[in-house]
Design an enzyme around this catalytic site. Sequence first.
Site, PDB file in Angstrom:
ATOM      1  N   ARG A 294      -9.199  10.163  -8.295  1.00 49.09           N
ATOM      2  CA  ARG A 294      -8.322  10.901  -7.382  1.00 49.09           C
ATOM      3  C   ARG A 294      -7.500   9.896  -6.582  1.00 49.09           C
ATOM      4  NH1 ARG A 294      -9.290  12.725  -1.682  1.00 49.09           N
ATOM      5  NH2 ARG A 294      -8.138  10.777  -1.653  1.00 49.09           N
TER       6      ARG A 294
ATOM      7  N   TYR B  95       0.853  -1.185   0.000  1.00 50.21           N
ATOM      8  CA  TYR B  95       0.000   0.000   0.000  1.00 50.21           C
ATOM      9  C   TYR B  95       0.891   1.238   0.000  1.00 50.21           C
ATOM     10  CZ  TYR B  95      -4.390   2.304  -0.064  1.00 50.21           C
ATOM     11  OH  TYR B  95      -5.447   3.059  -0.493  1.00 50.21           O
TER      12      TYR B  95
ATOM     13  N   GLU C 148     -13.583   4.527  -2.373  1.00 47.34           N
ATOM     14  CA  GLU C 148     -12.158   4.844  -2.258  1.00 47.34           C
ATOM     15  C   GLU C 148     -11.680   5.695  -3.435  1.00 47.34           C
ATOM     16  OE1 GLU C 148      -8.883   4.808   0.029  1.00 47.34           O
ATOM     17  OE2 GLU C 148     -10.586   3.509   0.490  1.00 47.34           O
ATOM     18  N   ASP C 149     -11.040   6.826  -3.116  1.00 45.11           N
ATOM     19  CA  ASP C 149     -10.343   7.668  -4.100  1.00 45.11           C
ATOM     20  C   ASP C 149     -11.250   8.185  -5.214  1.00 45.11           C
ATOM     21  OD1 ASP C 149      -8.144   7.384  -2.557  1.00 45.11           O
ATOM     22  OD2 ASP C 149      -6.959   6.255  -3.985  1.00 45.11           O
TER      23      ASP C 149
ATOM     24  N   LYS D 113      -6.217  -2.262  -0.616  1.00 47.27           N
ATOM     25  CA  LYS D 113      -7.051  -2.085   0.567  1.00 47.27           C
ATOM     26  C   LYS D 113      -7.581  -3.417   1.080  1.00 47.27           C
ATOM     27  CE  LYS D 113      -7.423   2.460   1.330  1.00 47.27           C
ATOM     28  NZ  LYS D 113      -7.257   3.141   2.621  1.00 47.27           N
TER      29      LYS D 113
ATOM     30  N   ASP E 288     -13.619   5.813   2.872  1.00 45.87           N
ATOM     31  CA  ASP E 288     -12.403   5.773   3.686  1.00 45.87           C
ATOM     32  C   ASP E 288     -11.636   7.085   3.637  1.00 45.87           C
ATOM     33  OD1 ASP E 288     -10.574   4.319   5.381  1.00 45.87           O
ATOM     34  OD2 ASP E 288      -9.199   4.314   3.692  1.00 45.87           O
ATOM     35  N   ASP E 289     -11.645   7.776   2.496  1.00 48.16           N
ATOM     36  CA  ASP E 289     -10.926   9.041   2.397  1.00 48.16           C
ATOM     37  C   ASP E 289     -11.530  10.096   3.317  1.00 48.16           C
ATOM     38  OD1 ASP E 289      -9.222   8.138   0.172  1.00 48.16           O
ATOM     39  OD2 ASP E 289     -11.090   8.113  -0.935  1.00 48.16           O
TER      40      ASP E 289
ATOM     41  N   ASN F  44      -0.358  11.706   0.768  1.00 50.38           N
ATOM     42  CA  ASN F  44       0.288  10.527   0.194  1.00 50.38           C
ATOM     43  C   ASN F  44       0.460  10.706  -1.314  1.00 50.38           C
ATOM     44  OD1 ASN F  44       0.646   8.653   2.381  1.00 50.38           O
ATOM     45  ND2 ASN F  44      -1.589   8.501   2.487  1.00 50.38           N
TER      46      ASN F  44
END
Length: 547
Positions: free
Chosen positions: A149, A96, A238-239, A167, A261-262, A401
């Site tokens: 993203r 990750y 996610e993202d 993940k 999660d973000d 990140n």
Amino acid sequence: MFKNPKLRGADLLLNPHLNKGTAFTEAERDALGLRGLLPPRVFSLEEQEVRILDAFHGKVTPLEKYIHLASLQDRNETLFYKVLVGNLAEMMPIIYTPTVGEACRVFSRIFQRPRGLYITAHDQGRIRESLRNWPADRVSVIVVTDGERILGLGDLGAQGMGIPIGKLALYTACAGIPPAECLPITIDVGTGNAALLADPLYTGLLQPRVRGAAYDQLLEEFVEAVREVFPGVLLQWEDFATDNAFGLLERYRHRLCTFNDDIQGTAAVTLAGLLSASRLTGVPLPEQRLLFLGAGSAATGIGELIVGAMVREGMSEPDARQRCWFLDSKGLVVASRTDLKGYKRPFAHAHAPVATFLEAVESIRPTTILGLAAQPGAFTPEVLQAMARHNPRPVIFALSNPTSKSECTAEAAYTHTEGRGVFASGSPFDPVTVAGTHFVPGQGNNAYIFPGLGLGAVLAGATRVTDSMFHAAAQSLADYLSDESLAQGSLFPPLSEIREVSARIAAAVIRVAQEEGLTTREVPEDLGAFVRQRMYQPRYPDYLAQI
């Protein structure tokens, strides 16, 4: 379990969920048609792990190590998790952040075999059929992205598949969700990345991104198909780009067991870090004053969870919001601005316009600064020195990140605050020694939160994921941190202990689900034992006992 569990011969060796490789016993080789298909010596799982680690340590670059582990996952899932669980601290940065960012950037070039589902803009009207093609009988957790993203790297289109794969590997390694119950999904609606559209090796749709009503209709069909094909599943977003991330979460969080999660996972791990930092600084959470660099989904998600935590400690919501300040690409988020999107307005306070982050630090005088704008080096020596002037123990969270996007390094944070800084980051940094003091900086990794929270939601059969569950997860994580770790400057426990952290978080989440009337499964009073007994352990099955 995956379908067709009674494979034989070469078909069995080619199935990563069932393959034992050189660990098939002599009797199994005879019974399963494997005689002659494997080298003659039989190895134990532990001996196989030694072989994998030897090859792993022979790789030169992190990306080479990522590809090596991905190849192992493709051919022998049990051995992959045996290696991963036993070496989490070393391998989590490979599977990750930060390495997964580089892997996503070149995903089309390192693609070997599919390990998830691709739902595309061309699949409207037949998404259910695509989901039913997945070979597992039971799915407990889905992680889905549309690749717009990816970390701080932007729009990577279908190459974002590396994120849900990574993940879900952490769901298994960190919290014991059985790998056969995990499903990575990428929704490919095109890309706005011109370089990808011009790349002859790009594996995704060669078209601009679908947006607006067509996008919303596709996602609506997707969610309804998920509910029908995999009832009771936990769906993690996610993202996604900020506007879509907020919109999808608000649209679906009350219709199924889902979270982003973000927005929420990042918020919970950051809240845990702040609670731990309070033990070092002596400044309780309600007395903190926070300044965020960035005002996107992650940053405002953190702000919302912190406001909720302050309210739980007795503050009024307006007073709690007054403790959170944001600076976006156009300056400080203030009430007089007319260009603010809806998710920023609750944090727009009365204040004169401020253009730069350094000016905001001097004006707001925060106790904590948090970087979530993917602007490398934005926490300049001048910013860090200003924080040190205004605070005996300034708190510095460089959370962007991958590592290349971090707002500052650990060494800079400690050096420019004369060793008084309390530091955490989104990507890992090596220990540093400043002014004779040895610091072991902690990584605010979402893996401390989402696997345990997901495990709790799955075991409880939770119908929803609530903010109270994230508060409970953050508090559990902060409570677990030892005085010894804190004394080294680390705000998070060692990654080697993350499975125990996840077990405690899962138990706390189950309690919240019970209190809020969201459980659909009976659970015993001893939640700790219940959780630990159900965590997947990477062990080979005895196939002879199944014949």
